[in-house]
Design a protein around this motif. Structure first.
Motif, mmCIF file in Angstrom:
data_model
loop_
_atom_site.group_PDB
_atom_site.id
_atom_site.type_symbol
_atom_site.label_atom_id
_atom_site.label_comp_id
_atom_site.label_asym_id
_atom_site.label_seq_id
_atom_site.Cartn_x
_atom_site.Cartn_y
_atom_site.Cartn_z
ATOM 1 N N MET A 249 0.840 -1.202 0.000
ATOM 2 C CA MET A 249 0.000 0.000 0.000
ATOM 3 C C MET A 249 0.865 1.238 0.000
ATOM 4 S SD MET A 249 -3.041 -0.860 2.613
ATOM 5 C CE MET A 249 -4.012 -2.355 2.396
ATOM 6 N N GLN A 250 0.327 2.287 -0.608
ATOM 7 C CA GLN A 250 1.061 3.537 -0.560
ATOM 8 C C GLN A 250 0.232 4.665 0.028
ATOM 9 O OE1 GLN A 250 3.203 4.956 -4.097
ATOM 10 N NE2 GLN A 250 4.705 3.389 -3.552
ATOM 11 N N CYS A 251 -0.921 4.942 -0.614
ATOM 12 C CA CYS A 251 -1.704 6.088 -0.138
ATOM 13 C C CYS A 251 -2.628 5.701 1.013
ATOM 14 C CB CYS A 251 -2.498 6.703 -1.290
ATOM 15 S SG CYS A 251 -3.841 5.650 -1.883
ATOM 16 N N CYS A 256 -3.946 5.675 -5.205
ATOM 17 C CA CYS A 256 -2.746 5.356 -5.999
ATOM 18 C C CYS A 256 -2.871 4.050 -6.794
ATOM 19 C CB CYS A 256 -1.523 5.293 -5.088
ATOM 20 S SG CYS A 256 -1.513 3.843 -3.997
ATOM 21 N N GLY A 257 -3.741 3.162 -6.380
ATOM 22 C CA GLY A 257 -3.928 1.894 -7.087
ATOM 23 C C GLY A 257 -2.929 0.808 -6.722
ATOM 24 N N HIS A 258 -1.961 1.097 -5.834
ATOM 25 C CA HIS A 258 -0.938 0.100 -5.487
ATOM 26 C C HIS A 258 -1.512 -1.172 -4.886
ATOM 27 C CE1 HIS A 258 2.393 2.864 -6.151
ATOM 28 N NE2 HIS A 258 3.150 1.781 -6.055
ATOM 29 N N CYS A 259 -2.626 -1.031 -4.208
ATOM 30 C CA CYS A 259 -3.136 -2.164 -3.427
ATOM 31 C C CYS A 259 -4.218 -2.935 -4.168
ATOM 32 C CB CYS A 259 -3.712 -1.645 -2.118
ATOM 33 S SG CYS A 259 -5.201 -0.676 -2.399
ATOM 34 N N TYR A 265 -9.926 -2.358 -4.084
ATOM 35 C CA TYR A 265 -8.842 -1.633 -3.424
ATOM 36 C C TYR A 265 -8.700 -2.247 -2.037
ATOM 37 C CZ TYR A 265 -9.131 2.164 -6.858
ATOM 38 O OH TYR A 265 -9.106 2.906 -7.996
ATOM 39 N N CYS A 267 -7.026 -1.266 0.349
ATOM 40 C CA CYS A 267 -6.964 -0.264 1.425
ATOM 41 C C CYS A 267 -8.350 0.250 1.802
ATOM 42 C CB CYS A 267 -6.047 0.894 1.054
ATOM 43 S SG CYS A 267 -6.625 1.904 -0.316
HETATM 44 S S1 FES Z 1 -2.977 2.053 -1.238
HETATM 45 FE FE1 FES Z 1 -3.339 3.538 -2.734
HETATM 46 S S2 FES Z 1 -5.179 2.851 -3.634
HETATM 47 FE FE2 FES Z 1 -4.919 1.510 -1.948
#
Ligand code: FES
Ligand SMILES: Cc1cc2nc3c(=O)[nH]c(=O)nc-3n(C[C@H](O)[C@H](O)[C@H](O)COP(=O)(O)OP(=O)(O)OC[C@H]3O[C@@H](n4cnc5c(N)ncnc54)[C@H](O)[C@@H]3O)c2cc1C
Length: 285
Positions: A249-251, A256-259, A265, A267
């Motif tokens: 995870m980032q944001c 951010c879409g990382h997760c 999502y 997160c």
């Molecule tokens: S951590 Fe960024 S969208 Fe879920």
């Protein structure tokens, strides 16, 4: 659950709140419990969350990382994070001493669906660091004991020296209102008084009625596979199996879409997923 109904949220979702490390409690090698308190007293007292939610913790000048909240919202004031030292941010965090300033934003994620769990039996199955989020649920249930039926904890560690919250959990063994089953894969100490064997061997020591029980699982990937087998063998409904699944995870706030896993999502829609969710998103487990 929407992120907007719990905790005090800053206007800018990326802006961490200043907080101080109150205490560091070493657990096992490379794992510490950090007690953290927001600088603003009003924030410290009003900050709330549900078991299973996480925060983004920033170490000033290094970066930030997500950590499950290990304390229970029934005990407001400080939050507790159980952290494994694994890399950049966690290394820097372990170098900090009590009174050091950190940043905290959150709480994030869905957390456990407490309202659904109430009135049911609870079966918590944890392995290793998986005890971190489940400890929050455990104390939530014990502090609201009348709202739940039977509460059973099954927790496995590699050996007695590797068990997180060992003395706290050993103290639960004699309590009548919780069945606390602790096991270690191997014991060379010769003084370990609880069980020896992998966590699934504990199923032989508990009676579980799948029709009125919710199971919450968190641990290493390999453990999920074997615990799920045990639950499915007992015809556990797929929507009564809750799993805490961690992804990069980032944001933390769905930007951010990382997760992303499939169209979810993790997160926002997670980190708590039912087994039903997971089998419909095969890359999830
Ligand atoms: S951590 Fe960024 S969208 Fe879920
Ligand atoms: C929702 C959520 C809750 C979490 N809760 C906790 C918690 O309660 N306690 C805790 O200690 N950690 C928890 N984590 C994992 C924690 O966020 C990572 O360990 C942390 O980001 C590592 O940051 P770092 O900068 O120290 O390591 P990095 O420098 O980013 O990584 C170092 C190395 O470790 C690997 N790595 C990073 N994260 C993980 C991981 N989760 N598992 C295995 N290898 C990894 C990386 O690939 C890299 O090789 C959680 C993660 C999520 C998504």
């Amino acid at each position: 659950m929407s992120n907007h109904c719990s905790g005090v949220r800053p206007e800018n979702p990326y802006l961490p709140h200043p907080a101080r490390i109150i205490r560091t409690l070493p657990q096992i090698p490379d794992h510490q419990l950090f007690q953290i308190r927001f600088e603003k007293e009003q924030m410290a007292e009003s900050f709330t969350y549900r078991p299973g939610q996480f925060v983004m913790l920033s170490v000033i000048g290094t970066g930030e990382a997500p950590f499950s909240i290990s304390s229970s919202p029934t005990r407001p004031g400080n939050i507790e994070l159980c952290v494994r030292r694994i890399g950049h941010v966690t290394d820097a965090l372990f170098r900090l001493r009590p009174n050091a300033l950190v940043g905290v934003r959150g709480p994030y994620g869905n957390g456990f669906p407490i309202e659904k769990l109430e009135g049911n039996n609870l079966l918590l199955v944890a392995g290793g660091l998986g005890m971190a989020p489940l400890r929050s649920l455990l104390w939530y249930a014990l502090d609201n004991r009348s709202k739940f039926n039977n509460v059973t904890l099954m927790y496995g560690a590699k050996n007695p020296d590797d068990m997180l919250f060992k003395y706290e959990l050993l103290n639960l063994i004699d309590r009548a209102d919780v069945k606390c089953l602790l096991t270690v894969d191997t014991d060379e100490s010769g003084i370990w008084k609880a069980h020896v064997g992998v966590v699934t061997t504990l199923f032989g020591h508990a009676e579980i009625d799948p029709s009125n029980t919710y199971a919450a699982i968190c641990g290493p990937e390999i453990m999920f596979k074997f615990v799920l087998n045990e639950l499915l063998k007992r015809n556990f409904p797929k929507d009564r199996i809750l799993m805490s699944l961690e992804r990069n995870m980032q944001c933390g706030v769905g930007k951010c879409g990382h997760c992303m896993v499939g169209y979810k999502y993790t997160c926002l829609d997670g980190p708590i997923f039912t087994y039903w969710d997971a089998i419909n998103l095969p890359e999830m487990i």
